[in-house]
Design an enzyme around this catalytic site. Sequence first.
Site, PDB file in Angstrom:
ATOM      1  N   GLU A   1      33.747  42.063  35.083  1.00 39.56           N
ATOM      2  CA  GLU A   1      33.879  41.760  36.503  1.00 39.56           C
ATOM      3  C   GLU A   1      32.663  42.217  37.307  1.00 39.56           C
ATOM      4  OE1 GLU A   1      37.666  43.431  37.563  1.00 39.56           O
ATOM      5  OE2 GLU A   1      37.346  45.250  36.405  1.00 39.56           O
TER       6      GLU A   1
ATOM      7  N   ASP B   1      36.939  40.225  41.353  1.00 44.15           N
ATOM      8  CA  ASP B   1      35.883  41.237  41.411  1.00 44.15           C
ATOM      9  C   ASP B   1      34.549  40.666  40.947  1.00 44.15           C
ATOM     10  OD1 ASP B   1      36.711  43.818  42.466  1.00 44.15           O
ATOM     11  OD2 ASP B   1      38.180  43.832  40.861  1.00 44.15           O
TER      12      ASP B   1
ATOM     13  N   HIS C   1      45.695  48.946  40.295  1.00 41.32           N
ATOM     14  CA  HIS C   1      45.945  48.504  41.665  1.00 41.32           C
ATOM     15  C   HIS C   1      47.433  48.446  42.015  1.00 41.32           C
ATOM     16  CE1 HIS C   1      41.829  47.743  42.645  1.00 41.32           C
ATOM     17  NE2 HIS C   1      41.666  46.854  41.690  1.00 41.32           N
TER      18      HIS C   1
END
Length: 262
Positions: free
Chosen positions: A151, A176, A48
């Site tokens: 997650e 998540d 990310h």
Amino acid sequence: MVLSIPLRQKLTAGEQAAGAWLTLPSTAIAGTIARTPNVSWVLIDAEHGLINDTHLYDLANTVAANGASPIVRVPSEETWLIKRALDSGAHGLMVPMANSAEIVRGIVRATKYPPVGIRGFGPMFTSATGVLGGGYALAANNDLVISVQIEHPQAVAEIDEICQEGIDVVFIGPFDLALSMGVQFGGEEHEAAIAKILASAKKHGKIAAIFCLNGEQAAKRFAQGFQMVSVTTDIDTITASFAHELSVASGNVQDAAKGYNL
């Protein structure tokens, strides 16, 4: 022969390992974080963050040169991404969305040299580990810290099977996890899933780890029994510090927006 991996040494000693999240491709920021007291690992976020594999060698060596372990988070479990991250000199790897035991088995194979796995031999740039060439290959299978992110509810359901694979760390991505479960972050169902993952890791002799946004959250997770905790991110720390000081100067104290926030 062993590799020089501060995170591995701390975890083996049974000590708590506090880390931080690097999202910006800056060796200056990476070095500053790594030499901060009590930081034993720095997560180099190539999923990310703004980091790609052309940054990995410089960032990994900067973190290692300042006394912490560089751990690279790859975008996915694809073998070529794992290979390039480890060949950069990372002390370990973090793989997101490890949603099943089958996926985790593939990750383990990709991170290990034969006969254990299928990792190709090419450690030309692994100086951050303190060993180059053939000596590196002999030690890498045992010493690199391999983490998978839990997650997704399927991963929670299969957590006992996942914890029996050849990984070192089960790392909870709490944001998540809440989203994929469709539950409130920090709510009863969310915390129950986190507790289940923690219990399974301890049962199977794995390191339990989790992402946090600040010291208060991190202290809670350490007290809960997590051994490896990410305390904050570069972008959150920078924005929060600037916002606080500027708001104090203006007399209008406000909290800064978080990089990670639901």
